[in-house]
Design a protein around this motif. Structure first.
Motif, PDB file in Angstrom:
ATOM      1  N   THR A  22       0.822  -1.209   0.000  1.00 54.62           N
ATOM      2  CA  THR A  22       0.000   0.000   0.000  1.00 54.62           C
ATOM      3  C   THR A  22       0.858   1.262   0.000  1.00 54.62           C
ATOM      4  O   THR A  22       0.486   2.279  -0.605  1.00 54.62           O
ATOM      5  CB  THR A  22      -0.921   0.010   1.234  1.00 54.62           C
ATOM      6  OG1 THR A  22      -1.672  -1.211   1.262  1.00 54.62           O
ATOM      7  CG2 THR A  22      -1.887   1.183   1.188  1.00 54.62           C
ATOM      8  N   ALA A 282       2.572   6.300  -0.575  1.00 57.81           N
ATOM      9  CA  ALA A 282       1.614   5.593  -1.427  1.00 57.81           C
ATOM     10  C   ALA A 282       1.739   5.968  -2.891  1.00 57.81           C
ATOM     11  O   ALA A 282       1.295   5.221  -3.770  1.00 57.81           O
ATOM     12  CB  ALA A 282       0.189   5.866  -0.946  1.00 57.81           C
ATOM     13  N   MET A 291      -8.285   3.652   4.761  1.00 58.12           N
ATOM     14  CA  MET A 291      -7.100   2.828   4.988  1.00 58.12           C
ATOM     15  C   MET A 291      -7.144   2.164   6.361  1.00 58.12           C
ATOM     16  O   MET A 291      -6.725   1.019   6.531  1.00 58.12           O
ATOM     17  CB  MET A 291      -5.835   3.674   4.859  1.00 58.12           C
ATOM     18  CG  MET A 291      -5.484   4.060   3.444  1.00 58.12           C
ATOM     19  SD  MET A 291      -5.028   2.615   2.453  1.00 58.12           S
ATOM     20  CE  MET A 291      -4.691   3.404   0.879  1.00 58.12           C
TER      21      MET A 291
END
Length: 322
Positions: A22, A282, A291
């Motif tokens: 991520t 990210a 998230m």
């Protein structure tokens, strides 16, 4: 229950895999940190037990910043029964005002009441608390200096376990923090050793949260250079630990807006606005609330499944090896 610090170091863990997938763009953050940190300013001697020393300076920094820090983990370690120094530990905790006469209750302490005590006392007391917490956290304690104490030991014996070099290094790191850390901290409410909503799923407690900034203390000596000096580094696990703390605050109870690392041997304080750091890591702006919910799914579902499968696999390998 597993701990955040161990999961981010295990590249096979669903926690580490999700964080690295991520937030993959970490190299620029690491490079900027290394360049800004400079050389180490306090280098412990070879006689220093580095892990305990790192925990000890963590305690002393808490006493400098938090007007009412909790010593609950030290109390829990002492009550674990893993060492026969209960009398010495209770005497020390009682002197700190952390337990009552019957040791049935534990309270936050008030460091301001002991400001007139010597630097050596503060260093030794911080080291003693670090040893007691190891009784709670460490998988093995048979090599702990606490094993030198017996049932009749007193608080003075516990305080004497730190050697002279460790005391000197702790005082030097404290002096450096007074110069380099304290002036950089924002105003606002202070919390040390804080747990999060997600700490019930993945064991984690933050060193310091002050004015919406989460600060992690790092006592690493860094990497040795050819000229004999040392260079500080920011590992991928260090970054993931910061992100993990933030994400385990599922419902934004601490209203965090920034994260920071203070390298105690370097006197280096590095802080990042949370939105900027997450976007850089990210490679795009992120929805932090979304998230957090994704991360909750990882630690509540994927991590337990992974750990169960790992246990089953280890059992099968042991059976096959017979």
């Amino acid at each position: 229950m597993s701990a955040l610090t161990s999961e981010v170091k295990n590249a096979k863990s669903p926690v580490a895999r999700w964080l690295r997938a991520t937030f993959p763009h970490h190299h620029d953050v690491q490079a900027d940190y290394r360049e800004a940190a400079g050389p180490a300013r306090v280098l412990p001697s070879p006689t220093v037990a580095l892990g305990t020393q790192g925990a000890a300076i963590d305690w002393w920094l808490r006493f400098l910043i938090d007007p009412a820090p909790s010593v609950r983990l030290a109390v829990a370690g002492l009550r674990s029964g893993r060492a026969s120094c209960e009398r010495a530990g209770l005497e020390l905790l009682h002197d700190l005002g952390a337990v009552d006469d019957d040791s049935n209750h534990a309270w936050p302490i008030r460091p301001a009441r002991s400001r007139d005590l010597s630097d050596e006392w503060w260093a030794r007391m911080s080291y003693a608390l670090a040893l007691l917490v190891e009784l709670y956290r460490a998988a093995r304690v048979d090599g702990s200096r606490l094993m030198q104490l017996g049932p009749d030991s007193r608080a003075a014996d516990l305080l004497a376990l730190a050697n002279a070099e460790e005391v000197a290094d702790l005082i030097a790191m404290r002096d450096l923090a007074v110069e380099q850390l304290l002036p950089r901290l924002p105003s606002g409410s202070v919390a040390t050793g804080s747990t999060f909503e997600g700490s019930a799923d993945l064991n984690a407690d933050a060193d310091l949260i002050v004015g919406g900034v989460l600060v992690d203390f790092k006592a690493s000596q860094g990497r040795a250079r050819t000229d004999g000096s040392r260079a500080s580094g920011l590992t991928r696990a260090d970054i993931d630990q910061l992100l993990g703390y933030v994400l385990l605050d599922y419902f934004d109870a601490f209203a965090l807006h920034s994260v920071a690392i203070y390298a105690v041997c370097y006197g280096h304080y590095a802080a990042w606005p949370l939105d900027d750091l997450c976007a850089e890591l990210a490679g795009r702006p992120i929805d932090l609330a979304a998230m957090r919910q994704e991360f909750a799914q990882v630690v509540r579902v994927e991590l337990p499944d992974y750990r169960t499968a790992s246990i089953v696999d280890r059992i099968r390998r042991r059976v096959a090896a017979r």
